[in-house]
Design a protein around this motif. Structure first.
Motif, PDB file in Angstrom:
ATOM      1  N   SER A  63       0.875  -1.204   0.004  1.00 24.07           N
ATOM      2  CA  SER A  63      -0.030  -0.040   0.042  1.00 24.07           C
ATOM      3  C   SER A  63       0.964   1.391  -0.012  1.00 24.07           C
ATOM      4  N   ILE A  64       0.596   2.118  -1.072  1.00 26.73           N
ATOM      5  CA  ILE A  64       1.717   3.376  -1.232  1.00 26.73           C
ATOM      6  C   ILE A  64       0.855   4.653  -0.551  1.00 26.73           C
ATOM      7  N   THR A 112       0.118  12.007  -3.967  1.00 22.40           N
ATOM      8  CA  THR A 112      -0.651  10.718  -3.338  1.00 22.40           C
ATOM      9  C   THR A 112      -1.355   9.674  -3.998  1.00 22.40           C
ATOM     10  N   SER A 113      -1.649   8.550  -3.596  1.00 21.94           N
ATOM     11  CA  SER A 113      -2.362   7.474  -4.424  1.00 21.94           C
ATOM     12  C   SER A 113      -3.561   8.179  -4.742  1.00 21.94           C
ATOM     13  N   ASP A 166       9.721   5.013   4.304  1.00 23.88           N
ATOM     14  CA  ASP A 166      10.509   5.448   3.157  1.00 23.88           C
ATOM     15  C   ASP A 166      11.379   4.660   2.369  1.00 23.88           C
ATOM     16  N   TYR A 167      11.113   4.627   1.009  1.00 25.25           N
ATOM     17  CA  TYR A 167      12.185   3.893   0.097  1.00 25.25           C
ATOM     18  C   TYR A 167      12.691   5.029  -0.758  1.00 25.25           C
ATOM     19  N   GLY A 225       5.320   4.276   2.006  1.00 26.71           N
ATOM     20  CA  GLY A 225       4.315   3.335   2.218  1.00 26.71           C
ATOM     21  C   GLY A 225       3.454   3.932   3.277  1.00 26.71           C
ATOM     22  N   VAL A 226       2.101   3.184   3.394  1.00 30.97           N
ATOM     23  CA  VAL A 226       1.137   3.538   4.319  1.00 30.97           C
ATOM     24  C   VAL A 226       1.300   3.600   5.912  1.00 30.97           C
TER      25      VAL A 226
END
Length: 116
Positions: free
Chosen positions: A30-31, A52-53, A104-105, A99-100
């Motif tokens: 989930s992003i 955002t998504s 952070d990546y 991610g939710v």
């Protein structure tokens, strides 16, 4: 694990166009958002824009009206576009995926050099 692969950097002439892409793959559940930061020589890394998504966008004040961020949720890909690019846009551009859960990546970065 999540991998981010950036593309589209390189040498760009002043006044030219830039289009960066960042594709996410791996264990994506989930992003929350994806976006771009940049780091110019001798400066700190700074936000350029994120989305955002739900496609709510945020831009740094310094780039509003000049960069455009967009995303393709089906492809887990985020884009950054700039027309009429200036010398001051020279920097390493980093993709970020949050991610939710708030983790952070980061991508490895892609060099953008604006020069004639």
């Amino acid at each position: 694990q999540v991998q981010l692969v950036e593309s589209g950097g390189g040498l760009v002439q002043p006044g030219g166009s830039l289009r960066l892409s960042c594709a996410a793959s791996g264990s994506i559940f989930s992003i929350d958002l994806m976006g771009w930061y940049r780091q110019a020589p001798g400066k700190q890394r700074e936000l350029v824009a994120d989305i955002t998504s739900g496609e709510t966008t945020r831009y740094a004040d310094s780039v509003k009206g000049r960069f455009t961020i967009s995303r393709d949720n089906a492809k887990n890909t985020v884009y950054l576009k700039r027309n009429s690019i200036k010398l001051r846009a020279t920097a390493v551009y980093y993709c970020i995926l949050r991610g939710v859960g708030g983790y952070d990546y980061w991508g490895q970065g892609t060099q953008v050099t604006v020069s004639s």
